[in-house]
Design an enzyme around this catalytic site. Sequence first.
Site, mmCIF file in Angstrom:
data_model
loop_
_atom_site.group_PDB
_atom_site.id
_atom_site.type_symbol
_atom_site.label_atom_id
_atom_site.label_comp_id
_atom_site.label_asym_id
_atom_site.label_seq_id
_atom_site.Cartn_x
_atom_site.Cartn_y
_atom_site.Cartn_z
ATOM 1 N N ASP A 97 -13.443 5.634 0.693
ATOM 2 C CA ASP A 97 -13.542 4.914 -0.586
ATOM 3 C C ASP A 97 -12.771 3.643 -0.763
ATOM 4 O O ASP A 97 -13.532 2.614 -1.533
ATOM 5 C CB ASP A 97 -12.849 5.813 -1.529
ATOM 6 C CG ASP A 97 -11.283 6.235 -1.174
ATOM 7 O OD1 ASP A 97 -10.859 5.415 -0.012
ATOM 8 O OD2 ASP A 97 -10.586 6.724 -1.732
ATOM 9 N N HIS A 98 -12.039 3.066 0.286
ATOM 10 C CA HIS A 98 -11.661 1.956 0.091
ATOM 11 C C HIS A 98 -12.546 0.675 0.776
ATOM 12 O O HIS A 98 -12.216 -0.502 0.390
ATOM 13 C CB HIS A 98 -10.217 1.656 0.704
ATOM 14 C CG HIS A 98 -9.104 2.476 -0.190
ATOM 15 N ND1 HIS A 98 -9.012 3.799 -0.443
ATOM 16 C CD2 HIS A 98 -7.995 1.810 -0.552
ATOM 17 C CE1 HIS A 98 -7.832 3.905 -1.256
ATOM 18 N NE2 HIS A 98 -7.468 2.829 -1.442
ATOM 19 N N ASP A 162 -1.824 7.569 0.444
ATOM 20 C CA ASP A 162 -2.075 6.699 -0.755
ATOM 21 C C ASP A 162 -0.963 6.713 -1.841
ATOM 22 O O ASP A 162 -0.712 7.847 -2.207
ATOM 23 C CB ASP A 162 -3.423 7.059 -1.296
ATOM 24 C CG ASP A 162 -3.907 5.682 -2.024
ATOM 25 O OD1 ASP A 162 -4.763 4.917 -1.635
ATOM 26 O OD2 ASP A 162 -3.578 5.878 -3.431
ATOM 27 N N ARG A 450 -2.819 -1.092 -11.094
ATOM 28 C CA ARG A 450 -2.266 -2.198 -10.454
ATOM 29 C C ARG A 450 -2.735 -3.447 -10.812
ATOM 30 O O ARG A 450 -4.029 -3.677 -11.027
ATOM 31 C CB ARG A 450 -2.118 -2.174 -8.885
ATOM 32 C CG ARG A 450 -1.645 -0.952 -8.372
ATOM 33 C CD ARG A 450 -0.747 -1.319 -7.103
ATOM 34 N NE ARG A 450 0.107 -0.209 -7.005
ATOM 35 C CZ ARG A 450 0.032 0.969 -6.017
ATOM 36 N NH1 ARG A 450 -0.810 0.642 -4.875
ATOM 37 N NH2 ARG A 450 0.862 1.729 -5.828
ATOM 38 N N SER A 645 1.797 -0.088 -2.633
ATOM 39 C CA SER A 645 0.934 0.864 -1.872
ATOM 40 C C SER A 645 1.868 1.618 -0.793
ATOM 41 O O SER A 645 2.808 1.206 -0.366
ATOM 42 C CB SER A 645 0.046 -0.067 -1.099
ATOM 43 O OG SER A 645 -0.566 0.417 0.103
ATOM 44 N N ARG A 647 0.487 1.811 2.320
ATOM 45 C CA ARG A 647 0.066 1.331 3.397
ATOM 46 C C ARG A 647 1.275 1.095 4.455
ATOM 47 O O ARG A 647 2.048 0.161 4.194
ATOM 48 C CB ARG A 647 -0.965 -0.083 3.209
ATOM 49 C CG ARG A 647 -0.026 -1.140 3.077
ATOM 50 C CD ARG A 647 -1.119 -2.549 2.326
ATOM 51 N NE ARG A 647 -1.843 -1.991 1.059
ATOM 52 C CZ ARG A 647 -2.188 -2.802 -0.024
ATOM 53 N NH1 ARG A 647 -1.844 -4.253 0.162
ATOM 54 N NH2 ARG A 647 -2.698 -2.202 -0.913
HETATM 55 C C1 MIC Z 1 -3.546 0.741 -3.593
HETATM 56 O O1 MIC Z 1 -3.978 1.263 -4.570
HETATM 57 O O2 MIC Z 1 -2.825 -0.179 -3.336
HETATM 58 C C2 MIC Z 1 -4.199 1.553 -2.422
HETATM 59 C C3 MIC Z 1 -5.144 0.442 -1.799
HETATM 60 O O3 MIC Z 1 -4.824 2.467 -2.743
HETATM 61 C C4 MIC Z 1 -2.815 1.878 -1.358
HETATM 62 C C5 MIC Z 1 -3.418 2.234 -0.195
HETATM 63 C C6 MIC Z 1 -3.783 1.199 0.884
HETATM 64 O O4 MIC Z 1 -3.198 -0.105 0.882
HETATM 65 O O5 MIC Z 1 -4.658 1.586 1.525
HETATM 66 C C7 MIC Z 1 -2.097 2.485 -2.079
HETATM 67 O O6 MIC Z 1 -1.875 2.773 -3.382
HETATM 68 O O7 MIC Z 1 -1.210 3.343 -1.283
HETATM 69 FE FE1 SF4 Z 2 -8.576 3.017 -4.855
HETATM 70 FE FE2 SF4 Z 2 -5.552 2.694 -4.747
HETATM 71 FE FE3 SF4 Z 2 -7.333 1.704 -6.654
HETATM 72 FE FE4 SF4 Z 2 -7.019 4.195 -6.831
HETATM 73 S S1 SF4 Z 2 -5.366 2.603 -7.255
HETATM 74 S S2 SF4 Z 2 -8.990 3.106 -7.157
HETATM 75 S S3 SF4 Z 2 -6.773 4.463 -4.459
HETATM 76 S S4 SF4 Z 2 -7.397 1.184 -4.687
#
Ligand code: MIC
Ligand code: SF4
Length: 757
Positions: A97-98, A162, A450, A645, A647
């Site tokens: 999805d990312h 995630d 976010r 995140s 990550r």
């Molecule tokens: C996000 O919302 O910041 C992400 C991208 O989903 C991350 C995961 C990632 O950095 O791959 C998260 O929330 O953990």
């Molecule tokens: Fe994707 Fe993270 Fe955004 Fe949710 S918050 S849509 S998992 S990047």
Amino acid sequence: MAVTASTPIDLVRDAYAKFEERVDAARQRLGRSLTLAEKILIAHLDDPSADFDRGITYNDLRPDRVAMQDATAQMALLQFMTAGLPEVAVPSTVHCDHLIQAKENAKVDLLAAESGNAEVYDFLESVSAKYGIGFWGPGSGIIHQVVLEQYAFPGAMMIGTDSHTPNAGGLGMVAIGVGGADAVDVMTGFPFNVRWPKLIGVHLTGSLNGWSAPKDVILKVADILTVKGGTGAIVEYFGPGANSISCTGKATICNMGAEIGATTSLFAYDDAMNRYLKATGRDEIADAANAVAHHLRADDEVVANPADYFDQVIEIDLSTLRPHINGPHTPDLAREVSALGAEATEQGWPLDISSALVGSCTNSSYEDITRAASILRFAADHGLAVKVPLMITPGSEQVRATIERDGLLGTFEAAGATVLANACGPCIGQWSRPAEDNDHVNTIVTSYNRNFPKRNDGSANTLAFVTSPETVVALALAGTLDFDPISGTLTNDAGDAVSLPEPVGQELPDAGFTPGDNTFVAPPDDRSGIEVKVAPTSDRLQLLEPFAAWDGEDYVDLPILLKAKGKCTTDHISMAGPWLRYRGHLENISGNLFLGAVNAFTDAVGEGKDQIDGETRSFPDIAKHYHEAGRSWVAVGDENWGEGSSREHAAMEPRFRGAKAIIVRSFARIHEANLKKQGVLALTFADPATYDQIDQDDRISIVGLAGLTPGKPVDCVITKPDGTTVEFQTNHTMSPEHIEWFKAGSALNIIRARTSS
Ligand code: MIC
Ligand code: SF4
């Protein structure tokens, strides 16, 4: 173990049998009633007789499932591969999805992603096939929406790589966001180790009405608790108001609990969840949950006297909650929508909106889309049109196909909206936005979660405000932040003033959900011939080398690669957007290390002084220079370091480049765990004022490491360029097991040793 596109009923029954065995016994042992979060944790304890103490003990838990999204799965599975096991020990899934960039529209963007990311998708699909993992290909939807629709069930426990994994709390489960190394523990058959959480209760009374939506509940909670107020705690929602919120609305609230740092959030099982389970074809699970419903909610005494059971109780009257909008730059900067115009004018934030975006894992349910579409339909009938580009990302293929069938996508398209792929897209910086839109300070409104700088389009010029989907649409019709959907009027094409009606939503589709294109791939029964290929020349995937064990020596006179000023989230440490490309290649992704961090000595972003030759360079270049020269280093930071995140790249990159310790005023939970997993010392200043005493050319020593003990401070020394020294103490949260990880070089080194013996 058969891997299917849903949770098998046997797994659900096994989980419920544990409640029967353990919950009464625990009540007796503790001599008190239990909250729902406690019941679920107890039912998943590795050792049911283990002692637990909120905020103190680390306990081993046995989650029912693991879910990984493509951007974190790569590193998680590269680590899993090094354990040398034939298959995963618990049901696990990967979700693509990312990595889909939002540029044109769903169709074009998906095709571009499939060819552009072919190497990574092939790797994930083959690694999933080889190790018995369910694979959801690109276009199937955002991990959390797919998990809610297919895998989540009340009373379950899962971990996901995630931070928004807690979304599944909307279906009554303890779903925790973790780094890949934690997922590897569980997939290799070891327990998940976490500090027993504190408990925050949110007592909901009244019911949402008019323009107020589930999103407003969490925007309000973020206002009250701030971005670090939930750290180390599970947020449990209860009270009569909770029952008035749909299952997907509950998921929205739990999803954004990540923004307050909570370990997870959850609601008790109720009729809304029962309805959702049935609407998504899981009648058997609903029946099983109904049979143990008394286990799937807090005990009555807890609800009657919450202050006796929770560490903190927050009261929210949904009937008086007004629509909120939070931002820019931080999800806890809250106010009512009606107050934003005045505040933006005072702050000099552009009132004109440059883009409006609906969707993300937070807000793309059927109910969300129907509420937003009801406003667009009214607008079309009354001569109103959106004044700014409007984009929508459906959360899953099931939601997309259903809203298409029911004419809702058509309503968006008729309003001129662009329908993007069922993916994260602009929520994670995967937004190929024309430069002329963000080469100047500009405002966007989203229904995402976010809003850190550069989060959506990679531009620090873009100020992002988060709010409910229906408010996003109302603001898109107004084109300005200075509009209150409740009391304001808009001028239509006939020149008349028009007030918007209250949004009308539909919790679940009358005709049921339609699955759309099936993008689930089960692993084959015979997996013996499957080979996982990682080309040595690849710039996107790289096999991992184990990190070296600790050499038993103290760290002496380490340079300070970075002293960060203000917020240093995982987006500041390891940016997403274009860097998502390298999530499977540790060396290449280390090219983004600290690129977003603000240098406290100079205020410059992403660059500092190289202590080897005194030159100014980007942080990743300095880190590379130190690494190649064999110099270890530390980084220093302020509050809530690593917010955001899950990550683990944000921990693995510093580790790879030679960081020995990250010393800060406080950490966000997942990132602190990730650092510990990778063998980096995660230290907090015993006296927060020490942060101010650290200057650019100082060196830091970390001493007495042979005596590293849980609960015992670690001594450090600052040596100034003139040779004077300042001693200071730091704290850490290492358990005996974490200290073993540090000594072994990483947690994974210990797993490797165990699986090879
Ligand atoms: C996000 O919302 O910041 C992400 C991208 O989903 C991350 C995961 C990632 O950095 O791959 C998260 O929330 O953990
Ligand atoms: Fe994707 Fe993270 Fe955004 Fe949710 S918050 S849509 S998992 S990047």
